[in-house]
Design a protein around this motif. Structure first.
Motif, PDB file in Angstrom:
ATOM      1  N   ALA A  32       4.227  -7.871 -12.301  1.00  0.00           N
ATOM      2  CA  ALA A  32       4.370  -9.267 -12.716  1.00  0.00           C
ATOM      3  C   ALA A  32       3.175 -10.121 -12.281  1.00  0.00           C
ATOM      4  O   ALA A  32       2.646 -10.910 -13.062  1.00  0.00           O
ATOM      5  N   CYS A  33       2.739  -9.966 -11.009  1.00  0.00           N
ATOM      6  CA  CYS A  33       1.672 -10.839 -10.490  1.00  0.00           C
ATOM      7  C   CYS A  33       0.390 -10.085 -10.131  1.00  0.00           C
ATOM      8  O   CYS A  33      -0.622 -10.712  -9.813  1.00  0.00           O
ATOM      9  N   GLY A  34       0.425  -8.745 -10.160  1.00  0.00           N
ATOM     10  CA  GLY A  34      -0.760  -7.965  -9.839  1.00  0.00           C
ATOM     11  C   GLY A  34      -1.013  -7.766  -8.365  1.00  0.00           C
ATOM     12  O   GLY A  34      -1.956  -7.083  -7.978  1.00  0.00           O
ATOM     13  N   ARG A  35      -0.167  -8.353  -7.528  1.00  0.00           N
ATOM     14  CA  ARG A  35      -0.337  -8.245  -6.078  1.00  0.00           C
ATOM     15  C   ARG A  35      -0.105  -6.815  -5.610  1.00  0.00           C
ATOM     16  O   ARG A  35       0.760  -6.116  -6.113  1.00  0.00           O
ATOM     17  N   GLN A  36      -0.915  -6.338  -4.664  1.00  0.00           N
ATOM     18  CA  GLN A  36      -0.743  -5.029  -4.065  1.00  0.00           C
ATOM     19  C   GLN A  36      -0.347  -5.193  -2.606  1.00  0.00           C
ATOM     20  O   GLN A  36      -0.967  -5.945  -1.864  1.00  0.00           O
ATOM     21  N   ASP A  37       0.717  -4.481  -2.221  1.00  0.00           N
ATOM     22  CA  ASP A  37       1.225  -4.573  -0.854  1.00  0.00           C
ATOM     23  C   ASP A  37       1.668  -3.197  -0.400  1.00  0.00           C
ATOM     24  O   ASP A  37       1.840  -2.263  -1.189  1.00  0.00           O
ATOM     25  N   GLN A  38       1.889  -3.083   0.912  1.00  0.00           N
ATOM     26  CA  GLN A  38       2.457  -1.881   1.483  1.00  0.00           C
ATOM     27  C   GLN A  38       3.986  -1.980   1.432  1.00  0.00           C
ATOM     28  O   GLN A  38       4.560  -2.980   1.836  1.00  0.00           O
ATOM     29  N   ASP A  41       1.910  -7.501   5.679  1.00  0.00           N
ATOM     30  CA  ASP A  41       1.501  -6.153   5.304  1.00  0.00           C
ATOM     31  C   ASP A  41       0.826  -5.508   6.514  1.00  0.00           C
ATOM     32  O   ASP A  41       0.723  -6.116   7.583  1.00  0.00           O
ATOM     33  N   LEU A  42       0.368  -4.278   6.359  1.00  0.00           N
ATOM     34  CA  LEU A  42      -0.164  -3.547   7.504  1.00  0.00           C
ATOM     35  C   LEU A  42      -1.534  -4.039   7.944  1.00  0.00           C
ATOM     36  O   LEU A  42      -2.062  -3.598   8.963  1.00  0.00           O
ATOM     37  N   GLY A 101      -1.759  -7.026   8.848  1.00  0.00           N
ATOM     38  CA  GLY A 101      -1.376  -8.055   9.803  1.00  0.00           C
ATOM     39  C   GLY A 101      -1.493  -9.460   9.258  1.00  0.00           C
ATOM     40  O   GLY A 101      -1.518 -10.428  10.030  1.00  0.00           O
ATOM     41  N   THR A 102      -1.544  -9.605   7.944  1.00  0.00           N
ATOM     42  CA  THR A 102      -1.690 -10.917   7.316  1.00  0.00           C
ATOM     43  C   THR A 102      -0.356 -11.402   6.771  1.00  0.00           C
ATOM     44  O   THR A 102       0.151 -10.840   5.792  1.00  0.00           O
ATOM     45  N   PRO A 103       0.274 -12.407   7.376  1.00  0.00           N
ATOM     46  CA  PRO A 103       1.542 -12.933   6.850  1.00  0.00           C
ATOM     47  C   PRO A 103       1.328 -13.718   5.554  1.00  0.00           C
ATOM     48  O   PRO A 103       0.291 -14.356   5.350  1.00  0.00           O
ATOM     49  N   GLN A 104       2.319 -13.649   4.691  1.00  0.00           N
ATOM     50  CA  GLN A 104       2.322 -14.419   3.449  1.00  0.00           C
ATOM     51  C   GLN A 104       3.647 -15.165   3.325  1.00  0.00           C
ATOM     52  O   GLN A 104       4.713 -14.572   3.530  1.00  0.00           O
TER      53      GLN A 104
END
Length: 227
Positions: free
Chosen positions: A54-60, A207-208, A210-213
């Motif tokens: 949907a948004c293209g975001r990549q996460d762990q 995510d790994l 260490g960056t909060p969203q």
């Protein structure tokens, strides 16, 4: 799919998680590749990179697993992301009256549960909270971080944070007359997210790197204006 140990066949559907954009997200299973028995665990093998359509975001996200009735735990193969990771969106709305932008946040890579707590503490200090202290051992209350006017909980598990966990944080914050902030590595259940919105509890995913969203309006507001 078939267990390579006992040859039993199983039906499996990947767990669906909520992306921070709100869209449902499931790790894409790799067809034609046999599952592997898990004989030992490492932090990196428990997570896979997944892109939100949907948004293209990549996460762990948690690596899909299946427990066979023979006692074997199987790691389910996931189709790898072919494109290089995209930069993480800041998702920080800046109102016209906002203070000048802060310096860029410098995260700490998360390899252990303790790293997750440290990363959250650094982020809270970056937001403007003072004298943020970590508990040496996790207390029964689940509150990992405290500071003047602040209580925060960090969930480093592979399960989305529950409704009860968010409500317990809110009660601790209420009894301390403090702001309660929740950090989760695996996101939140639907009812936990809704209750966080109702109670104006800032909810963050990590995510790994260490960056909060931020994942709700209360978290957006905290990022934009500080404590």
């Amino acid at each position: 799919m078939r267990c390579p140990v006992c040859r039993r066949e199983h039906r499996y559907a990947a767990t669906t998680y909520p992306c921070p954009c709100g869209a449902p997200l499931s790790p894409p299973l790799q067809r034609g590749v046999a599952p592997e028995p898990i004989t030992h665990r490492t932090w990196t093998e428990d997570w896979v990179v997944v892109r939100c359509d949907a948004c293209g975001r990549q996460d762990q996200w948690p690596q899909p697993e299946l427990g066979c009735s023979c006692g074997t735990v199987l790691r389910i193969p996931v189709r790898p992301v072919s494109a290089p990771p995209a930069p993480l969106p800041l998702h920080i709305p800046v109102p016209p009256t906002a203070a000048p932008p802060r310096r860029a946040f410098r995260p700490v890579t998360i390899r252990t549960a303790r790293d997750a707590v440290t990363a959250a503490a650094l982020y809270l200090k970056w937001l403007g909270f003072r004298d943020v202290l970590q508990s040496e051992a996790r207390p029964a209350s689940g509150i990992d971080l405290r500071g003047p006017g602040l209580v925060a909980q960090v969930d480093p598990t592979t399960r989305p944070a529950s409704l009860r966990a968010v409500e317990c944080l809110w009660l601790n914050a209420l009894s301390s007359s403090a702001t309660g902030v929740y950090f989760s590595l695996a996101g939140y259940t639907k009812d936990a997210r809704a209750r966080g919105d109702d109670l104006s509890i800032p909810l963050f995913v990590m995510d790994l790197t260490g960056t909060p969203q931020p994942v709700n309006d209360a978290a957006d507001e905290l990022v934009a204006t500080g404590p």
